[in-house]
Write a protein that holds these residues in place. Structure first.
Motif, mmCIF file in Angstrom:
data_model
loop_
_atom_site.group_PDB
_atom_site.id
_atom_site.type_symbol
_atom_site.label_atom_id
_atom_site.label_comp_id
_atom_site.label_asym_id
_atom_site.label_seq_id
_atom_site.Cartn_x
_atom_site.Cartn_y
_atom_site.Cartn_z
ATOM 1 N N LYS A 874 -34.170 33.220 -18.381
ATOM 2 C CA LYS A 874 -32.064 33.377 -19.548
ATOM 3 C C LYS A 874 -32.750 30.807 -20.093
ATOM 4 C CE LYS A 874 -30.318 36.719 -17.512
ATOM 5 N NZ LYS A 874 -29.017 37.217 -16.827
ATOM 6 N N LEU A 875 -32.517 30.168 -18.441
ATOM 7 C CA LEU A 875 -32.474 29.136 -18.216
ATOM 8 C C LEU A 875 -34.195 28.503 -19.773
ATOM 9 C CD1 LEU A 875 -31.669 27.668 -15.121
ATOM 10 C CD2 LEU A 875 -30.671 27.970 -16.893
ATOM 11 N N VAL A 876 -34.663 28.902 -18.831
ATOM 12 C CA VAL A 876 -36.245 28.920 -20.392
ATOM 13 C C VAL A 876 -35.153 29.131 -21.985
ATOM 14 C CG1 VAL A 876 -38.700 28.869 -21.330
ATOM 15 C CG2 VAL A 876 -37.970 28.579 -18.899
ATOM 16 N N VAL A 877 -35.000 30.125 -22.348
ATOM 17 C CA VAL A 877 -34.446 30.152 -23.620
ATOM 18 C C VAL A 877 -33.624 29.583 -24.800
ATOM 19 C CG1 VAL A 877 -33.742 32.548 -25.055
ATOM 20 C CG2 VAL A 877 -35.152 32.391 -23.514
ATOM 21 N N MET A 896 -41.748 11.986 -23.801
ATOM 22 C CA MET A 896 -41.316 12.557 -22.427
ATOM 23 C C MET A 896 -39.886 12.767 -21.947
ATOM 24 S SD MET A 896 -43.229 15.396 -22.093
ATOM 25 C CE MET A 896 -43.111 15.718 -20.008
ATOM 26 N N ALA A 897 -39.662 10.879 -21.780
ATOM 27 C CA ALA A 897 -38.377 10.545 -21.177
ATOM 28 C C ALA A 897 -37.429 10.969 -22.263
ATOM 29 C CB ALA A 897 -38.203 8.898 -21.538
ATOM 30 N N ALA A 898 -37.322 10.509 -23.672
ATOM 31 C CA ALA A 898 -35.964 11.572 -24.396
ATOM 32 C C ALA A 898 -35.907 12.820 -24.432
ATOM 33 C CB ALA A 898 -36.269 10.909 -25.865
ATOM 34 N N LEU A 899 -37.346 13.504 -24.396
ATOM 35 C CA LEU A 899 -37.266 15.164 -24.436
ATOM 36 C C LEU A 899 -36.483 14.915 -22.920
ATOM 37 C CD1 LEU A 899 -40.472 15.675 -26.212
ATOM 38 C CD2 LEU A 899 -38.109 16.141 -27.666
ATOM 39 N N PHE A 900 -36.368 14.613 -22.053
ATOM 40 C CA PHE A 900 -36.018 15.401 -20.726
ATOM 41 C C PHE A 900 -34.783 14.784 -20.459
ATOM 42 C CE2 PHE A 900 -34.927 14.271 -15.742
ATOM 43 C CZ PHE A 900 -35.592 15.612 -15.515
ATOM 44 N N LYS A 901 -34.009 13.829 -21.248
ATOM 45 C CA LYS A 901 -32.850 13.732 -21.034
ATOM 46 C C LYS A 901 -31.905 15.064 -21.537
ATOM 47 C CE LYS A 901 -33.215 8.839 -20.561
ATOM 48 N NZ LYS A 901 -33.005 7.525 -21.053
ATOM 49 N N ARG A 902 -32.534 15.585 -23.105
ATOM 50 C CA ARG A 902 -31.943 16.501 -23.421
ATOM 51 C C ARG A 902 -32.548 18.123 -22.677
ATOM 52 N NH1 ARG A 902 -35.204 16.634 -28.951
ATOM 53 N NH2 ARG A 902 -34.144 18.412 -29.516
ATOM 54 N N LEU A 903 -33.060 17.879 -21.478
ATOM 55 C CA LEU A 903 -32.987 19.401 -20.765
ATOM 56 C C LEU A 903 -32.142 19.998 -20.445
ATOM 57 C CD1 LEU A 903 -36.629 18.840 -18.970
ATOM 58 C CD2 LEU A 903 -36.018 20.811 -20.486
ATOM 59 N N SER A 904 -30.917 20.968 -20.269
ATOM 60 C CA SER A 904 -30.240 21.257 -18.935
ATOM 61 C C SER A 904 -30.505 22.156 -17.944
ATOM 62 C CB SER A 904 -28.631 22.024 -20.464
ATOM 63 O OG SER A 904 -29.599 23.126 -20.886
ATOM 64 N N SER A 905 -29.381 22.363 -17.178
ATOM 65 C CA SER A 905 -29.912 23.133 -15.757
ATOM 66 C C SER A 905 -31.503 22.806 -15.078
ATOM 67 C CB SER A 905 -29.670 24.811 -16.610
ATOM 68 O OG SER A 905 -28.659 25.087 -16.731
ATOM 69 N N VAL A 906 -31.748 21.669 -15.169
ATOM 70 C CA VAL A 906 -32.571 20.855 -14.133
ATOM 71 C C VAL A 906 -32.453 21.439 -13.285
ATOM 72 C CG1 VAL A 906 -34.516 19.008 -13.552
ATOM 73 C CG2 VAL A 906 -33.203 18.882 -15.603
ATOM 74 N N ASP A 907 -31.418 21.376 -12.613
ATOM 75 C CA ASP A 907 -30.900 21.862 -10.888
ATOM 76 C C ASP A 907 -31.415 22.860 -10.506
ATOM 77 O OD1 ASP A 907 -31.379 18.443 -10.245
ATOM 78 O OD2 ASP A 907 -28.802 18.283 -10.168
ATOM 79 N N SER A 908 -30.845 23.671 -11.100
ATOM 80 C CA SER A 908 -30.697 25.075 -11.065
ATOM 81 C C SER A 908 -31.914 25.763 -11.477
ATOM 82 C CB SER A 908 -30.432 25.734 -12.335
ATOM 83 O OG SER A 908 -29.464 27.010 -12.305
ATOM 84 N N VAL A 909 -33.238 25.434 -11.980
ATOM 85 C CA VAL A 909 -34.763 25.655 -12.071
ATOM 86 C C VAL A 909 -35.131 25.458 -10.829
ATOM 87 C CG1 VAL A 909 -36.825 25.449 -13.699
ATOM 88 C CG2 VAL A 909 -34.508 24.995 -14.667
ATOM 89 N N LEU A 910 -35.061 24.656 -10.227
ATOM 90 C CA LEU A 910 -35.615 23.719 -9.481
ATOM 91 C C LEU A 910 -35.354 24.187 -7.654
ATOM 92 C CD1 LEU A 910 -36.242 19.533 -9.396
ATOM 93 C CD2 LEU A 910 -37.810 21.734 -9.708
ATOM 94 N N LYS A 911 -34.064 24.250 -7.720
ATOM 95 C CA LYS A 911 -33.113 25.468 -6.591
ATOM 96 C C LYS A 911 -33.734 26.965 -7.249
ATOM 97 C CE LYS A 911 -28.720 26.424 -4.878
ATOM 98 N NZ LYS A 911 -27.298 26.647 -4.545
#
Length: 1137
Positions: A874-877, A896-911
């Protein structure tokens, strides 16, 4: 009736006595059941038994009117009283016909008996129990049956209502009374006081009856001796005179030796009440009467219907002039019976217990003695049966004085030895047949032939019968027994009965009274014939205890007393064996009760066997508890104090308080200073061995065509208790989430199983079957009763308690220790994770749950992983566009740095990926433990599976390979692709998303994880510890999660696992290189520790292109990590370009 008209030989006295006695028992059975509330019998105990017309409130006044006016009812003048019965007349006729015609049958039976008694008087029949035994016994039996029938009839409270209602309905329907009603009504009125009426009726029969009774003067006193007299005479002893042990037991009065004492007392008491005049003129009659009155307080009329003899006799004699002396005799006898009868019979039972035990023991060792000593066996059975029946009826109707004499806690032992003798007779019947066939042909035939030859007068008819006796016996041979031929001497016995009747009438050509030796010899021969063809009937005659069916409360109380007394519990099997007797009390004239008595016998037998099994189960449970306590003392945790004391003693340190008692070491309980000291465990084992003897006594028993197997009851109860005990020993507390350590539970289970295995020394049961049934059920989620098992309890605990605390950051997985360990936190946990997850505990868990249980554990773990993967998707979608761009821009740092800032729920994915990694790490521990356990138990099978897995050809179809992996995984072997994970993730396929889209999401998930790794460097808990070879926040588990999830997802979507992992490494290395250039210390505080994740993922993935000279130990410093990652990144970049 003129004597000249009667021809004694044509009166068929033998046939009439036989038929009327049998019919009388049938009529007693029918009346008994009417008295016990209609057609639902005493054995059933149903309260809804009376006919509805007797309890209907609307008809109550009409019924009372009929009873008040009985036997005359004026139907025409009392329409108002009886109008309510008009509507019910057809139903009354239909439902009361059975009752009414039973009373008519009783009246007809009375007519036939009176006619026969008159005929016997006219024929002046000679009666002597020692000579014409069958004739005298049947004559006395008929009188007692007739008397009992009339007494029982007078005790039916509803008799007038039933007869009157039926006649009224008959008159209303047919216009006239039933033709039998006038005589029947008069009989009911005349026999309101049956004994008083019968005393008048029996005046003409006094001579015949008194002669028959006085013939008991040699038999009854000899049977009614005290226990001391029996003991002094060494009665029933086979070993008192060893030299005569093989001599046949002989007596001039063979059938009288095992004649029922109860029957003789009824003959004497009722007989002398009916012909009471003889008591004033004959001292012998008076002595017999007084002796019988002193022996009992009550007599058994029929089944549980009793007759209180002293009160009834006194009431009858009180109105007779000149009978004051007899009344005084009755009162004196009553006092003697109340004071001494109980103790006398108690001592008899005590003697019989030892006598029957000796007899049964000798016969079990030397069954050949059943031939010559068969008379002793049937005497013993008859004596014991009489004492048991006496106790049963007196205990239920006992006087208040000397109540202890009517409570016998050892009655089970006496019944048991009776059953043992009965079993010997049934088992060694052919031995007895061989003996008596030879006896009849070789001795009895010769002696009888000599007696017949020496007769001075022998009419032709009698001569023919005698000759047929001799010929029948002479033709017998042992070969008939060996060939299994069925013998039938019933015709011969009936001919002798007829001959007794012919030769016992007055003016007979051959008078039996003048040839007593002939009568005594024939009585002996008849006994010998019964030993050949009627052993079962003899057992019923001498030892039938079906009366217990009607004393169910006393029966159950005796059984409970038997179980409560340890010394008697070995005889408890006697009670279910008694249930096999019950059907012998039924009669063909009353088939309705057969079903109810059969059900009663089945329910009682089932209850007794069930209670015995429960008692044994409880004893076994207590022993298991004791053994578990002893086993617990040997656990390693208890040795700490001993080691501490030893160390302190060596260093001469004083610890603890002075005078503190020294802890007992395990094994102290086995040291006995005195062999007389009995521990609780000794008592339990003794009680168990006694009870198990009883359970193991017979392999099965047949009760009313149903077979019962006592051992199966024990097996069933052991299975249920073992199941509950295993679950109970987990000590799982849902509120506090506490549970026993697997190793401690395994120790307790093994101790429990050791005790259960020892049960095979007591009972012939297959305890392995119990283990298989119980332990296999414990490997499933629920047992056969739908209750939770240890598999479900431990699975739930590890998932909901241990792994949840790992997710909360209170526990960490330490790869170096191969265990989960508690982390120091403010709120300490109630359990130590290491004590539940180290290798020894996991092996214990594998021993307990087995492959099936561990598979269920794995499936539950995979279900949790699949739910985490579903959330990740769901987070990927949500970030699909950004991730798609990042996937192709990994070599462009700025983009890559610019795109990374646009990602959401990064901590949730790792957790979530960390949670998946933790679960997979726990599963790897469980699988490794399972592999170790199976390698110990089935090494050859495990090695074969391992060899099979290691040699799968590369070109093998994936479906075939997955089958091999599934087999390997079930054996605990690690697989490149986890089949359980594949199955769990396969179930997530959505119908709304195409396979191509699913594959894309899987690829992007790996991208998401790869580009998120650098954020871990800023986490304080991401510090790598070489001592534990991991991180305190469990991020080292990410490597396993990445590899396993990638392998499973791309197996499902048929993608290239190697290419996708190379892509992951390229993205991850590119992202990690970026943090090497960061200058912010907060962001990069643990970057060296995060670098290791790439190393772990790379060394743990399925791509086998890593050079052998790379080793983890080489990367414990920043420079080595950076050099490795840079070189790897460049090679990956070149590969994709």
């Amino acid at each position: 009736m003129s004597r000249s008209v009667l021809q004694p030989s044509q009166q068929k006295l033998a046939e009439k006595l036989t038929i009327l006695n049998d019919r009388g028992v049938g009529m007693l059975t029918r009346l008994y059941n009417i008295k016990k509330q209609g057609q639902v019998w005493k054995a059933c105990g149903d309260p809804k038994a009376k006919p509805s017309y007797l309890i209907d409130k609307n008809l109550e006044s009409a019924v009372k009117f009929i009873v008040r006016k009985f036997p005359a009812v004026e139907t025409r003048n009392n329409n108002q009283q009886l109008a309510q019965l008009q509507k019910e007349k057809s139903e009354i006729l239909k439902n009361l016909a059975l009752y009414y015609f039973t009373f008519v049958d009783v009246m007809e039976f009375k007519d036939h008996v009176c006619e026969l008694l008159n005929t016997i008087d006219v024929c002046q029949v000679f009666f002597d129990i020692t000579v014409n035994f069958d004739l005298t016994k049947n004559y006395l039996d008929l009188i007692i049956t007739y008397t009992t029938l009339m007494i029982l009839l007078s005790r039916i409270e509803e008799r007038k209502a039933i007869i009157g209602l039926y006649n009224y309905a008959h008159e209303m329907t047919h216009g006239a009374s039933d033709r039998e009603y006038p005589r029947l009504g008069q009989m009911i009125v005349d026999y309101e006081n049956p004994l008083k009426k019968m005393m008048e009726e029996f005046v003409p029969h006094s001579k015949s009856l008194s002669d028959a009774l006085i013939s008991l003067q040699m038999v009854y006193p000899r049977r009614n001796l005290s226990a001391d007299q029996w003991r002094n005479a060494q009665l029933l002893s086979l070993i008192s005179a060893p030299s005569t042990m093989l001599n046949p037991a002989q007596s001039d009065t063979m059938p009288c030796e095992y004649l029922s004492l109860d029957a003789m007392e009824k003959w004497i008491i009722f007989g002398f009440i009916l012909c009471h005049g003889i008591l004033n003129t004959d001292a012998t009659a008076l002595n017999l009467w007084k002796l019988a009155l002193q022996s009992s307080s009550c007599l058994s009329l029929f089944r549980d219907e009793v007759f209180h003899i002293h009160k009834a006799a006194e009431d009858l004699f009180v109105n007779i002039r000149g009978y004051n002396k007899r009344i005084n005799d009755i009162r004196e006898c009553k006092e003697a019976a109340v004071s001494h009868a109980g103790s006398m019979h108690r001592e008899r039972r005590k003697f019989l217990r030892s006598a029957l035990k000796e007899l049964a023991t000798v016969l079990s060792d030397q069954p050949g003695l059943l031939g010559p000593k068969a008379l002793f066996v049937f005497m013993a059975l008859s004596f014991a049966r009489d004492e048991i029946i006496w106790l049963l009826r007196h205990a239920d109707n006992m006087p208040k004085k000397s109540a202890d004499d009517f409570i016998d806690k050892h009655i089970a032992e006496l019944i048991f030895y009776m059953e043992e003798l009965r079993a010997h007779v049934r088992k060694y019947g052919p031995v007895m047949q061989r003996y008596y066939v030879q006896y009849l042909s070789g001795f009895d035939a010769v002696v009888l032939n000599e007696l017949v030859q020496n007769l001075s007068v022998c009419p032709e008819d009698e001569s023919i019968i005698m000759s047929s006796f001799v010929n029948t016996m002479t033709s017998l041979s042992v070969k008939q027994v060996e060939d299994g031929e069925v013998f039938d001497f019933r015709g011969m016995r009936l001919d002798w009965f007829r001959l007794q009747a012919y030769t016992s009438v007055s003016k007979a050509s051959l008078s039996l009274s003048d040839h007593r030796e002939l009568g005594k010899m024939m009585n002996t021969i008849i006994f010998h014939t019964k030993m050949v063809d009627s052993l079962v009937e003899m057992l019923v005659e001498t030892s039938d205890l079906s009366i217990f069916c009607f004393y169910s409360r006393a029966f159950e109380k005796m059984f409970q007393q038997c179980l409560e007394l340890p010394s008697q519990s070995r005889y408890s099997i006697a009670f279910p064996l008694l249930c096999t007797h019950f059907m012998s009390c039924t009669h063909e004239l009353c088939p309705e009760e057969r079903h109810h008595i059969g059900d009663r016998s089945l329910s009682l037998c089932n209850m007794f066997l069930d209670e015995m099994a429960k008692q044994a189960r409880n004893l076994i449970t207590d022993i298991c508890t004791e053994q578990c306590t002893l086993s617990d003392q040997l656990l390693p945790k208890h040795c700490a104090k001993t080691i501490s004391q030893a160390v302190n003693k060596k260093s001469k340190k004083q610890t603890g308080k002075k005078g503190e008692p020294e802890r007992e070491k395990p094994g102290v309980e086995s040291m006995r200073k005195n062999r007389l000291v009995v521990t609780n465990l000794d008592k339990l084992h003794t009680a168990l061995s006694e009870l198990c003897f009883s359970i193991n006594y017979v392999p099965n028993m047949v009760v009313w065509e149903h077979t019962f197997t006592p051992r199966e009851y024990l097996t069933s109860h052991l299975e249920i208790r073992f199941t509950k005990s295993i679950v109970g020993m987990t000590m799982y507390n849902q509120a506090t989430q506490e549970i026993a350590k697997p190793s401690e539970l395994l120790t307790s289970v093994r101790a429990y199983m050791t005790v259960l295995q020892s049960i095979e020394n007591y009972v012939q049961i297959d305890i392995t079957r119990v283990f298989n049934n119980v332990l296999l059920q414990q490997t499933q989620h629920l047992d056969s009763h739908g209750e939770p098992t240890i598999t479900s309890l431990y699975t739930n605990w590890y998932l909901e308690t241990l792994l949840r605390q790992v997710s909360n950051g209170h526990i960490a997985y330490f790869p170096a220790m191969k265990a989960f360990v508690n982390l120091p936190t403010e709120n300490e946990l109630t359990f130590n994770a290491e004590e539940y997850s180290d290798i020894s505990e996991m092996r214990s868990l594998s021993e307990l749950l087995g492959p099936y249980g561990m598979k269920f554990l794995s499936e539950s773990l995979m279900w949790h992983i699949s739910s985490q993967v579903a959330e990740l998707k769901k987070l990927v979608v949500e970030n699909v566009d950004v991730l798609t761009q990042m996937r192709t821009s990994f070599d462009k740092p700025d983009q890559m740095a610019a795109l990374f800032k646009r990602l959401s729920s990064v901590d949730s994915v790792l957790k979530r990926m960390t949670i998946i990694g933790v679960i997979l790490s726990f599963r790897s521990l469980a699988q490794e433990a399972l592999r170790d356990v199976l390698s110990y138990h089935i090494p050859f099978l495990v090695s074969s599976i391992e060899d099979f897995k290691d040699h799968i050809p590369r070109e093998t179809d994936m479906k075939v390979a997955m089958n091999v992996y599934e087999l390997s995984s079930a054996a605990g072997l690690p697989c490149e692709i986890d089949p359980a994970l594949v199955v769990a993730l396969s179930s997530q396929k959505s119908e709304n998303i195409s396979p191509e889209e699913e594959y894309k999401i899987a690829c992007l998930l790996m991208v998401f994880v790869a580009v998120s790794l650098p954020t871990l460097a800023s986490n304080v808990m991401s510090q790598y510890s070489p001592a534990i070879e991991g991180h305190c926040n469990n991020i080292h588990c990410l490597a396993k999660a990445i590899n396993q999830i990638a392998a499973a997802l791309f197996t499902i979507h048929k993608g290239s696992i190697e290419d996708r992992l190379k892509e992951f490494l390229a993205l991850a290395s590119s992202s990690l290189l970026k943090i090497g250039q960061e200058t912010d210390k907060t962001t990069t505080r643990n970057r060296e520790s995060v670098y290791l994740l790439l190393d772990m993922a790379y060394l743990g993935d399925t791509v086998d292109s890593v050079p052998d000279h790379y080793n983890k130990s080489a990367y414990h410093n920043k420079a080595s990590h950076t050099n490795f990652l840079v070189s790897r990144h460049l090679s990956m970049k070149y590969h994709f370009i």
